[in-house]
Scaffold this motif. Structure first.
Motif: not given
Length: 119
Positions: A43-71
């Motif tokens: 995952g880190e290698f793919v993230w670091d080697g990104r050529i382009a990125e596109r926002d898809l919106g907020a990430y909603e997790s219904f059972d875990d607050d750990e990712f609150e505010g994540s995209e």
């Protein structure tokens, strides 16, 4: 390993990874060491080697607050000489939290199509 230069070779972190691991661990058993690192950190290698990125919106997790505010972010990357389209979860500082999906492609046009057209 890839024996030709692809158009986005400078984004591909794989050659650097192999060099660094050989310096640290030596050439004996290098392939196995590389595979362990790739498996653990893909995952880190793919993230670091990104050529382009596109926002898809907020990430909603219904059972875990750990990712609150994540995209959710779609990336087009290159790693190990292959193009990768991934759906990622990033925190508010754009640091990778997890990868939900990674698809591999041999050519840029196929990867670009998937990057632009997947939901």
């Amino acid at each position: 390993m890839c024996s030709f230069d692809h158009p986005h070779a400078s984004f591909d972190r794989f050659p650097e990874l192999v060099r660094d691991l050989e310096l640290e661990f030596g050439p004996d058993g290098l392939d196995a060491v590389v595979e362990r690192f790739v498996e653990a950190e893909l995952g880190e290698f793919v993230w670091d080697g990104r050529i382009a990125e596109r926002d898809l919106g907020a990430y909603e997790s219904f059972d875990d607050d750990e990712f609150e505010g994540s995209e959710r972010v779609r990336t087009l990357s290159i790693f190990r000489g292959r193009y990768r389209v991934a759906t990622c979860i990033v925190d508010r500082f754009r640091r990778l939290q997890m990868m939900l999906v990674i698809d591999d492609f041999d050519d840029l046009p196929s990867a670009e199509f998937a990057f632009r057209n997947r939901a």
